[in-house]
Design an enzyme around this catalytic site. Structure first.
Site, PDB file in Angstrom:
ATOM      1  N   HIS B 145     -55.442 -11.884 -16.139  1.00 20.62           N
ATOM      2  CA  HIS B 145     -55.256 -10.748 -15.237  1.00 20.62           C
ATOM      3  C   HIS B 145     -54.232  -9.775 -15.825  1.00 20.62           C
ATOM      4  O   HIS B 145     -54.456  -8.559 -15.829  1.00 20.62           O
ATOM      5  CB  HIS B 145     -54.792 -11.237 -13.863  1.00 20.62           C
ATOM      6  CG  HIS B 145     -54.427 -10.138 -12.914  1.00 20.62           C
ATOM      7  ND1 HIS B 145     -55.348  -9.252 -12.410  1.00 20.62           N
ATOM      8  CD2 HIS B 145     -53.222  -9.763 -12.386  1.00 20.62           C
ATOM      9  CE1 HIS B 145     -54.745  -8.385 -11.597  1.00 20.62           C
ATOM     10  NE2 HIS B 145     -53.451  -8.676 -11.568  1.00 20.62           N
ATOM     11  N   ARG B 154     -51.752   0.454 -19.160  1.00 28.22           N
ATOM     12  CA  ARG B 154     -51.014   0.740 -20.407  1.00 28.22           C
ATOM     13  C   ARG B 154     -51.904   0.347 -21.574  1.00 28.22           C
ATOM     14  O   ARG B 154     -51.698  -0.703 -22.207  1.00 28.22           O
ATOM     15  CB  ARG B 154     -49.727  -0.098 -20.475  1.00 28.22           C
ATOM     16  CG  ARG B 154     -48.675   0.185 -19.418  1.00 28.22           C
ATOM     17  CD  ARG B 154     -47.550  -0.849 -19.463  1.00 28.22           C
ATOM     18  NE  ARG B 154     -48.063  -2.205 -19.305  1.00 28.22           N
ATOM     19  CZ  ARG B 154     -48.319  -2.780 -18.139  1.00 28.22           C
ATOM     20  NH1 ARG B 154     -48.079  -2.148 -17.012  1.00 28.22           N
ATOM     21  NH2 ARG B 154     -48.814  -3.996 -18.091  1.00 28.22           N
ATOM     22  N   GLU B 210     -57.232  -9.245  -4.263  1.00 27.83           N
ATOM     23  CA  GLU B 210     -56.603 -10.082  -5.281  1.00 27.83           C
ATOM     24  C   GLU B 210     -56.721 -11.531  -4.810  1.00 27.83           C
ATOM     25  O   GLU B 210     -56.123 -11.917  -3.807  1.00 27.83           O
ATOM     26  CB  GLU B 210     -55.138  -9.683  -5.523  1.00 27.83           C
ATOM     27  CG  GLU B 210     -55.017  -8.315  -6.203  1.00 27.83           C
ATOM     28  CD  GLU B 210     -53.666  -8.061  -6.868  1.00 27.83           C
ATOM     29  OE1 GLU B 210     -52.679  -8.683  -6.458  1.00 27.83           O
ATOM     30  OE2 GLU B 210     -53.628  -7.227  -7.799  1.00 27.83           O
ATOM     31  N   TYR B 255     -45.550   2.997  -8.704  1.00 25.99           N
ATOM     32  CA  TYR B 255     -44.981   1.721  -9.142  1.00 25.99           C
ATOM     33  C   TYR B 255     -43.899   1.831 -10.203  1.00 25.99           C
ATOM     34  O   TYR B 255     -43.236   0.826 -10.497  1.00 25.99           O
ATOM     35  CB  TYR B 255     -46.093   0.757  -9.577  1.00 25.99           C
ATOM     36  CG  TYR B 255     -46.418   0.743 -11.049  1.00 25.99           C
ATOM     37  CD1 TYR B 255     -47.061   1.805 -11.656  1.00 25.99           C
ATOM     38  CD2 TYR B 255     -46.071  -0.347 -11.841  1.00 25.99           C
ATOM     39  CE1 TYR B 255     -47.371   1.785 -13.003  1.00 25.99           C
ATOM     40  CE2 TYR B 255     -46.365  -0.370 -13.200  1.00 25.99           C
ATOM     41  CZ  TYR B 255     -47.013   0.699 -13.770  1.00 25.99           C
ATOM     42  OH  TYR B 255     -47.295   0.685 -15.108  1.00 25.99           O
ATOM     43  N   THR B 370     -52.957 -12.754  -9.060  1.00 30.26           N
ATOM     44  CA  THR B 370     -54.406 -12.737  -9.182  1.00 30.26           C
ATOM     45  C   THR B 370     -54.852 -13.734 -10.248  1.00 30.26           C
ATOM     46  O   THR B 370     -54.443 -13.622 -11.400  1.00 30.26           O
ATOM     47  CB  THR B 370     -54.859 -11.319  -9.562  1.00 30.26           C
ATOM     48  OG1 THR B 370     -54.237 -10.402  -8.658  1.00 30.26           O
ATOM     49  CG2 THR B 370     -56.359 -11.173  -9.482  1.00 30.26           C
TER      50      THR B 370
END
Lengths: 439, 439
Positions: B145, B154, B210, B255, B370
């Protein structure tokens, strides 16, 4: 509920003489709440209200049955060990209790003879956490802190593009929040020097403070139902001092991609006293965004918030090293700032936190984030004051500090004062750093 | 306390006939815990243990006074509304209760006549949260995950260098954790398209699931005192299913730098049943790190953890759209995986969480993160299954899904099975997405 009323009159005096002394944190215009019992006793904790150097015991007062209606109901909730039930009763009830207490504690009040028996000297009390904190959220509302620390963690990108749009926040740890006066151990954790091949486990060598205010939620919102910014302050019970200690060497190695974790959850200290939003009403002030900055989105914007959403609260940090303590030297102030510099207000924190439907509950705590002011001598963490440990602070006894050393005691203080209003204070939030456990 | 004993014997049968049916989640070898009351009644919640299609009411059982010593003490704790007190009693007491329940529920047990009156059909029950969750921490223990989602957030840097050293985790929101079956609204929040000049506030258009397991802490550790990895499992009461719903368009904008916040805190669902670590003992398995990966640091490493620290738990996600529901079509499985693929074990999560002194308390919840497996069809979130919404899933009725649509119901399932051991299951964790509030 935050208009000025008779309880704010700066001319009011109390029959508790210590409340009338100039510079007292707890005059009759303040009336903050805590959870307490007599030191070393087997008594149950119950809630009380500060007046001068005394605590008015709400359990004892409720038992007298001397109050009426909502005020009596509030005092009965205050008879419990912590404030959660009282917090859940809402601003009308809080206000009714404040008015009744203000009238009963005034010079000349008929109640003096009976209420005298409900007083416990603060010097004879020990404090518990004022509320059972279900969830703790820490915000990041000082743009100066965000920029200063951003420069050190991301030199090429200090202030991220979301900062001026979102009151950035993250979930913190509630179990490790303790009340002023409880010592705590230097944490151990993984750190990795940039040039090291692999991390090592050791005691943090970069222990820092974070001078914050804590916002205690009063009334809840249901899961799925946001709180509008125009209603947000009705959900706030009051403010306390908060020191969100940080291990600056654990933080950079662990915080990507999900945020700070062990760097922050070993202990956080709060002051025993919660100053109510109503007590703070004389110190409301406008928050005007710097020219050129975007205006907040509608769910974070209101006329009241622009005109009176900020709070003029002076804040200071004092340090006493163990060497100073041994020599009988008093703590020295290492920084001071003011809450009015925050980029996001209390109401904006509540409105943002709930916009997606998250439910806040009585006793939940929101941290403002480190409240650094616009200039470096108003920085609210050592990482800023010492530029990441490069520029030590010199203390009057010849010691220096970049990061905290074992035995250091940190005292946060907060107060409001201005012409035409009574000075009110937050008391103190103290924590002493003990050596790390043996490895 | 996790050795195999008579309660694990696959030959055991119960006098509750439904417990002996092949494929039943709750045979006598399982005995998971929940908080329940009769549907629509004004009864108080109390704790119970699943056996076949029945619940053994611990409050009723405790009132009989039929158990001895520690088992009776445990049943009395189970008479409370939630499991926190029972969780705090520790593994010896949990084990004593399990043994007493196993013996009392076996075919031929003398207790059958009296215990029969303590059964409540699961079909007639409604469930509460099994524990008051003081703090919720979400980990990130699937390297698959972390890599899959890292590629999307990213692309140049999918797996961060700390991943193989630190069981990455962050604090989550406990107030918005709800029990299976409670519908919830699609959240509203700030999102910003990469090419947009400024963010907008709207209902999330990228709603995801999730698939996780939740780890309920039993006994606490004091603030400042870490839990050694060799003791870590003694602090764990059991596991449940956990759906940590995520708004994938809110997440990337909010985030940085402090981690996910509103993208996750609008609701998280858990199964009503907690399967104990002792019930899972037959399904322990080795975790061998891929060749070339660094070995865990000493505080995260033990022989027991290497040899038996992982758990062989099958996991699956079923989807039922509102169109399927209207047509009477059953939910369809959209993915399946296994907990044994996790890169960090339960014991490692506990040891890491406490290494700096953070205190865990009975009822605290740790999410595994997850639990995606090594191949893409074992991915445990839509963002991976659909490669960020680019490759829709086709459903048997001709519908497709990239993200969740209003009315979609998601059911998590978990079970353990292997030759020579009794199959045990976790029941279900269901949540249905309601439309967003009006803007």
């Amino acid at each position: 509920m935050s208009m000025l009323n008779e309880t704010h009159d700066p001319a009011l005096q109390s029959w508790v003489a210590s409340a009338n002394v100039a510079g007292c944190d707890f005059p009759i215009q303040n009336l903050p709440f805590a959870s307490f019992k007599r030191k070393g006793s087997s008594e149950a904790l119950r809630c009380g209200v500060a007046i001068g150097d005394q605590i008015l015991d709400l359990k004892a007062l409720a038992a007298l049955g001397a109050l009426q209606g909502e005020a009596q109901r509030a005092a009965e909730a205050g008879a419990q060990t912590q404030l959660n039930t009282l917090m859940g009763l809402g601003p009308q009830v809080w206000s009714a209790l404040r008015l009744a207490l203000s009238r009963g504690l005034r010079t000349g009040a008929a109640q003096q003879g009976v209420w005298q028996a409900c007083l416990v000297p603060q010097a004879e009390a020990e404090f518990g956490l004022p509320a059972r904190i279900g969830d703790y959220t820490d915000f990041y509302t000082s743009i100066y802190h965000a920029t200063n620390i951003g420069k050190q963690f991301r030199p090429d990108n200090p202030l991220l593009p979301n900062y001026q749009w979102i009151p950035i926040g993250y979930h913190g740890r509630s179990s490790s929040i303790v009340v002023s006066g409880q010592p705590f151990k230097r944490p151990v954790g993984q750190t990795k020097a940039p040039d090291a091949a692999q991390p090592t486990v050791k005691a943090s060598a970069r222990m820092d403070i974070e001078l914050e205010l804590g916002v205690f939620i009063g009334t809840s919102n249901a899961l799925g139902d946001p709180v509008a910014i125009t209603e947000a302050e009705d959900h706030v019970f009051g403010l306390c001092l908060l020191n969100d200690w940080s291990a600056r060497d654990i933080q950079p190695w662990e915080y990507q991609p999900l945020g700070p974790f062990l760097a922050k959850n070993f202990a956080s200290h709060i002051s025993p006293w919660i100053v109510t939003m109503e007590a703070l009403a004389p110190y409301r002030t406008a928050f005007v965004r710097p020219e050129g900055d975007p205006q907040p989105l509608p769910y974070l914007n209101s006329a009241h918030n622009r005109e009176a959403g900020a709070l003029d609260i002076h804040l200071a940090v004092d340090l006493q090293t163990s060497q100073m303590r041994a020599a009988g030297d008093k703590p020295v102030q290492i920084t001071s700032t003011n809450y009015r510099h925050a980029y996001w207000t209390v109401a904006q924190m509540v409105a943002h936190h709930t916009v997606g439907g998250c439910n806040l509950q009585p006793g939940d705590l929101l941290g403002t984030g480190t409240l650094s002011g616009p200039s470096l001598d108003q920085a609210a963490a050592l990482i800023e004051l010492t530029t990441g440990g490069k520029n030590p602070i010199s203390l009057p006894n010849g010691e220096t500090r970049t990061w905290l050393e074992d035995g250091d005691s940190i005292v946060l203080r907060g107060w409001c004062e201005k012409p035409g209003a009574a000075r009110i204070g937050f008391g103190e939030c103290e924590g002493t750093l003990l050596p790390a456990r043996k490895l």
